[in-house]
Design a protein around this motif. Structure first.
Motif, PDB file in Angstrom:
ATOM      1  N   VAL A 140       0.847  -1.186   0.000  1.00 32.09           N
ATOM      2  CA  VAL A 140       0.000   0.000   0.000  1.00 32.09           C
ATOM      3  C   VAL A 140       0.886   1.241   0.000  1.00 32.09           C
ATOM      4  CG1 VAL A 140      -0.197   0.270   2.517  1.00 32.09           C
ATOM      5  CG2 VAL A 140      -2.044   1.069   1.052  1.00 32.09           C
ATOM      6  N   GLU A 141       0.425   2.280  -0.697  1.00 34.27           N
ATOM      7  CA  GLU A 141       1.103   3.577  -0.667  1.00 34.27           C
ATOM      8  C   GLU A 141       0.064   4.655  -0.418  1.00 34.27           C
ATOM      9  OE1 GLU A 141       4.522   5.492  -3.216  1.00 34.27           O
ATOM     10  OE2 GLU A 141       2.609   5.894  -4.227  1.00 34.27           O
ATOM     11  N   LEU A 142       0.315   5.495   0.555  1.00 37.83           N
ATOM     12  CA  LEU A 142      -0.557   6.631   0.865  1.00 37.83           C
ATOM     13  C   LEU A 142       0.211   7.901   0.513  1.00 37.83           C
ATOM     14  CD1 LEU A 142      -1.900   5.541   4.370  1.00 37.83           C
ATOM     15  CD2 LEU A 142      -2.625   4.798   2.097  1.00 37.83           C
ATOM     16  N   ARG A 143      -0.417   8.700  -0.339  1.00 35.55           N
ATOM     17  CA  ARG A 143       0.302   9.860  -0.863  1.00 35.55           C
ATOM     18  C   ARG A 143       0.034  11.112  -0.039  1.00 35.55           C
ATOM     19  NH1 ARG A 143      -1.614   9.889  -6.904  1.00 35.55           N
ATOM     20  NH2 ARG A 143      -3.569   9.258  -5.894  1.00 35.55           N
ATOM     21  N   CYS A 144       1.097  11.890   0.132  1.00 35.22           N
ATOM     22  CA  CYS A 144       0.998  13.138   0.889  1.00 35.22           C
ATOM     23  C   CYS A 144       1.881  14.178   0.211  1.00 35.22           C
ATOM     24  CB  CYS A 144       1.463  12.934   2.329  1.00 35.22           C
ATOM     25  SG  CYS A 144       1.592  14.456   3.289  1.00 35.22           S
ATOM     26  N   ASN A 145       1.303  15.301  -0.133  1.00 31.01           N
ATOM     27  CA  ASN A 145       2.053  16.436  -0.669  1.00 31.01           C
ATOM     28  C   ASN A 145       1.803  17.657   0.210  1.00 31.01           C
ATOM     29  OD1 ASN A 145       1.506  14.677  -3.317  1.00 31.01           O
ATOM     30  ND2 ASN A 145       3.354  15.922  -3.573  1.00 31.01           N
ATOM     31  N   TYR A 146       2.807  18.481   0.311  1.00 33.41           N
ATOM     32  CA  TYR A 146       2.655  19.664   1.148  1.00 33.41           C
ATOM     33  C   TYR A 146       3.166  20.879   0.406  1.00 33.41           C
ATOM     34  CZ  TYR A 146       7.658  19.456   1.931  1.00 33.41           C
ATOM     35  OH  TYR A 146       9.020  19.454   1.733  1.00 33.41           O
ATOM     36  N   SER A 147       2.749  22.021   0.865  1.00 33.96           N
ATOM     37  CA  SER A 147       3.283  23.273   0.332  1.00 33.96           C
ATOM     38  C   SER A 147       3.717  24.123   1.506  1.00 33.96           C
ATOM     39  CB  SER A 147       2.239  24.000  -0.507  1.00 33.96           C
ATOM     40  OG  SER A 147       1.164  24.413   0.296  1.00 33.96           O
ATOM     41  N   SER A 148       4.923  24.638   1.401  1.00 30.38           N
ATOM     42  CA  SER A 148       5.443  25.508   2.451  1.00 30.38           C
ATOM     43  C   SER A 148       6.624  26.278   1.882  1.00 30.38           C
ATOM     44  CB  SER A 148       5.890  24.699   3.667  1.00 30.38           C
ATOM     45  OG  SER A 148       6.448  25.548   4.653  1.00 30.38           O
ATOM     46  N   SER A 149       6.756  27.514   2.304  1.00 29.65           N
ATOM     47  CA  SER A 149       7.861  28.340   1.821  1.00 29.65           C
ATOM     48  C   SER A 149       9.069  28.258   2.753  1.00 29.65           C
ATOM     49  CB  SER A 149       7.398  29.791   1.700  1.00 29.65           C
ATOM     50  OG  SER A 149       6.908  30.251   2.939  1.00 29.65           O
ATOM     51  N   VAL A 150       8.934  27.521   3.847  1.00 30.17           N
ATOM     52  CA  VAL A 150      10.027  27.419   4.806  1.00 30.17           C
ATOM     53  C   VAL A 150      10.306  25.949   5.091  1.00 30.17           C
ATOM     54  CG1 VAL A 150       9.465  29.635   5.861  1.00 30.17           C
ATOM     55  CG2 VAL A 150       8.452  27.546   6.794  1.00 30.17           C
ATOM     56  N   SER A 151      11.379  25.708   5.812  1.00 28.40           N
ATOM     57  CA  SER A 151      11.721  24.335   6.175  1.00 28.40           C
ATOM     58  C   SER A 151      10.648  23.747   7.087  1.00 28.40           C
ATOM     59  CB  SER A 151      13.056  24.314   6.912  1.00 28.40           C
ATOM     60  OG  SER A 151      14.083  24.719   6.066  1.00 28.40           O
ATOM     61  N   VAL A 152      10.402  22.463   6.900  1.00 32.72           N
ATOM     62  CA  VAL A 152       9.338  21.801   7.668  1.00 32.72           C
ATOM     63  C   VAL A 152       9.816  20.475   8.232  1.00 32.72           C
ATOM     64  CG1 VAL A 152       7.454  22.851   6.343  1.00 32.72           C
ATOM     65  CG2 VAL A 152       8.427  20.659   5.599  1.00 32.72           C
ATOM     66  N   TYR A 153       9.086  20.023   9.251  1.00 36.69           N
ATOM     67  CA  TYR A 153       9.195  18.663   9.745  1.00 36.69           C
ATOM     68  C   TYR A 153       7.921  17.940   9.305  1.00 36.69           C
ATOM     69  CZ  TYR A 153      12.625  20.829  12.902  1.00 36.69           C
ATOM     70  OH  TYR A 153      13.663  21.525  13.426  1.00 36.69           O
ATOM     71  N   LYS A 205       6.108  23.655  10.701  1.00 40.89           N
ATOM     72  CA  LYS A 205       7.182  24.578  10.327  1.00 40.89           C
ATOM     73  C   LYS A 205       8.330  24.415  11.301  1.00 40.89           C
ATOM     74  CE  LYS A 205       4.956  28.522  10.154  1.00 40.89           C
ATOM     75  NZ  LYS A 205       4.666  29.953   9.938  1.00 40.89           N
ATOM     76  N   ALA A 206       9.556  24.418  10.786  1.00 37.32           N
ATOM     77  CA  ALA A 206      10.723  24.205  11.639  1.00 37.32           C
ATOM     78  C   ALA A 206      10.812  25.254  12.742  1.00 37.32           C
ATOM     79  CB  ALA A 206      11.988  24.211  10.793  1.00 37.32           C
ATOM     80  N   ALA A 207      10.253  26.416  12.516  1.00 34.58           N
ATOM     81  CA  ALA A 207      10.293  27.475  13.531  1.00 34.58           C
ATOM     82  C   ALA A 207       8.957  27.644  14.235  1.00 34.58           C
ATOM     83  CB  ALA A 207      10.692  28.797  12.878  1.00 34.58           C
ATOM     84  N   GLY A 208       8.074  26.667  14.102  1.00 33.41           N
ATOM     85  CA  GLY A 208       6.739  26.820  14.666  1.00 33.41           C
ATOM     86  C   GLY A 208       6.409  25.752  15.686  1.00 33.41           C
ATOM     87  N   ASN A 209       5.165  25.801  16.208  1.00 36.24           N
ATOM     88  CA  ASN A 209       4.732  24.790  17.162  1.00 36.24           C
ATOM     89  C   ASN A 209       3.324  24.295  16.866  1.00 36.24           C
ATOM     90  OD1 ASN A 209       3.241  26.976  17.891  1.00 36.24           O
ATOM     91  ND2 ASN A 209       4.181  27.277  19.876  1.00 36.24           N
ATOM     92  N   LYS A 210       2.836  24.515  15.652  1.00 40.07           N
ATOM     93  CA  LYS A 210       1.475  24.135  15.309  1.00 40.07           C
ATOM     94  C   LYS A 210       1.478  23.254  14.063  1.00 40.07           C
ATOM     95  CE  LYS A 210      -1.302  27.301  13.809  1.00 40.07           C
ATOM     96  NZ  LYS A 210      -2.321  28.331  13.566  1.00 40.07           N
ATOM     97  N   LEU A 211       0.950  22.035  14.206  1.00 35.44           N
ATOM     98  CA  LEU A 211       0.881  21.112  13.077  1.00 35.44           C
ATOM     99  C   LEU A 211      -0.252  21.485  12.132  1.00 35.44           C
ATOM    100  CD1 LEU A 211       1.315  17.560  14.665  1.00 35.44           C
ATOM    101  CD2 LEU A 211       2.832  18.646  13.030  1.00 35.44           C
ATOM    102  N   THR A 212      -0.020  21.278  10.847  1.00 42.43           N
ATOM    103  CA  THR A 212      -1.091  21.347   9.848  1.00 42.43           C
ATOM    104  C   THR A 212      -1.328  19.936   9.337  1.00 42.43           C
ATOM    105  OG1 THR A 212      -0.454  23.574   9.190  1.00 42.43           O
ATOM    106  CG2 THR A 212      -1.810  22.322   7.644  1.00 42.43           C
ATOM    107  N   PHE A 213      -2.568  19.486   9.394  1.00 42.98           N
ATOM    108  CA  PHE A 213      -2.906  18.112   9.015  1.00 42.98           C
ATOM    109  C   PHE A 213      -3.509  18.041   7.625  1.00 42.98           C
ATOM    110  CE2 PHE A 213      -2.273  15.610  12.810  1.00 42.98           C
ATOM    111  CZ  PHE A 213      -2.265  16.559  13.817  1.00 42.98           C
ATOM    112  N   GLY A 214      -3.260  16.919   6.960  1.00 40.53           N
ATOM    113  CA  GLY A 214      -4.004  16.595   5.754  1.00 40.53           C
ATOM    114  C   GLY A 214      -5.372  16.067   6.130  1.00 40.53           C
ATOM    115  N   GLY A 215      -6.185  15.807   5.110  1.00 37.88           N
ATOM    116  CA  GLY A 215      -7.558  15.387   5.349  1.00 37.88           C
ATOM    117  C   GLY A 215      -7.727  13.938   5.779  1.00 37.88           C
ATOM    118  N   GLY A 216      -6.645  13.161   5.719  1.00 39.23           N
ATOM    119  CA  GLY A 216      -6.722  11.775   6.159  1.00 39.23           C
ATOM    120  C   GLY A 216      -6.975  10.811   5.008  1.00 39.23           C
TER     121      GLY A 216
END
Lengths: 113, 112
Positions: free
Chosen positions: A19-32, A95-106
């Motif tokens: 199985v493969e679950l795909r995830c793409n993100y957009s961000s202008s800064v470094s992320v975890y 965000k590498a400089a942040g403390n709030k996660l952004t989630f995908g829709g699952g």
């Protein structure tokens, strides 16, 4: 602002198939990057994470994910699924400089015998 | 292991009631979060707190408030419960950047 897209809302798969679950993100800064799993009627549990270093990260139960910076992706894979892998999987970005996660829709994975 | 405990797994409340959802973490985490989870909408951030007595609005704060009087406890308050607040509520905490969140088991709230 960053965003996370999980391209498949549901993935049916037969037991012992890959199985493969795909995830793409957009961000202008470094992320975890993170993958969480949610079993029925439970909270979310951390499956694996990418902070730095090797772009391939693994979990203890056979899942792996690869960070691809050029494609801004963090796809989750497992070569052979079990019935017990039936769950919902969430990709998340911090965000590498942040403390709030952004989630995908699952992505809901249903493993069939 | 960090443990995040939500006081109730299931709650049924009446429209107009004031509802308190409690969350406690035991690892001295600075950050705490409240999400709601609805089918087809994923997780949506209601409020978060990065220190005692500090709070910030998330994406959907309307109809909710929060309280963080002690570092280990983060309460979500529904001032006047409505049926559209029927949902699964998830609490989470985190410490240093990059460690990710630890989630509680969730509270399934039904407003009738």
């Amino acid at each position: 602002a960053q965003s996370v897209t999980q391209l498949d809302s549901q993935v049916p798969v037969f037991e012992e198939a890959p199985v493969e679950l795909r995830c793409n993100y957009s961000s202008s800064v470094s992320v975890y990057l993170f993958w969480y799993v949610q079993y029925p009627n439970q909270g979310l549990q951390l499956l694996l994470k990418y902070l730095s270093g090797s772009t391939l990260v693994e979990s203890i139960n056979g899942f792996e994910a690869e960070f691809n910076k050029s494609q801004t992706s963090f796809h989750l894979r497992k070569p052979s699924v079990h019935i017990s892998d039936t769950a919902e999987y969430f990709c998340a970005v911090l965000k590498a400089a942040g403390n709030k996660l952004t989630f995908g829709g699952g992505t809901r994975v249903l493993v069939k015998p | 292991d960090v443990k995040v405990t939500q006081s109730s797994r299931y709650l049924v409340k009446r429209t107009g009631e004031k509802v308190f959802l409690e969350c406690v973490q035991d690892m001295d985490h600075e950050n705490m979060f409240w999400y709601r989870q609805d089918p087809g909408l994923g997780l949506r951030l209601i409020y978060f707190s990065y220190d005692v007595k500090m709070k910030e609005k998330g994406d959907i704060p309307e109809g909710y408030s929060v309280s963080r009087e002690k570092k280990e406890r983060f309460s979500l308050i529904l001032e006047s419960a409505s049926t559209n607040q029927t949902s699964m509520y998830l609490c989470a905490s985190s410490s240093n950047r990059g460690s990710g969140y630890t989630f509680g088991s969730g509270t399934r709230l039904t407003v009738v």
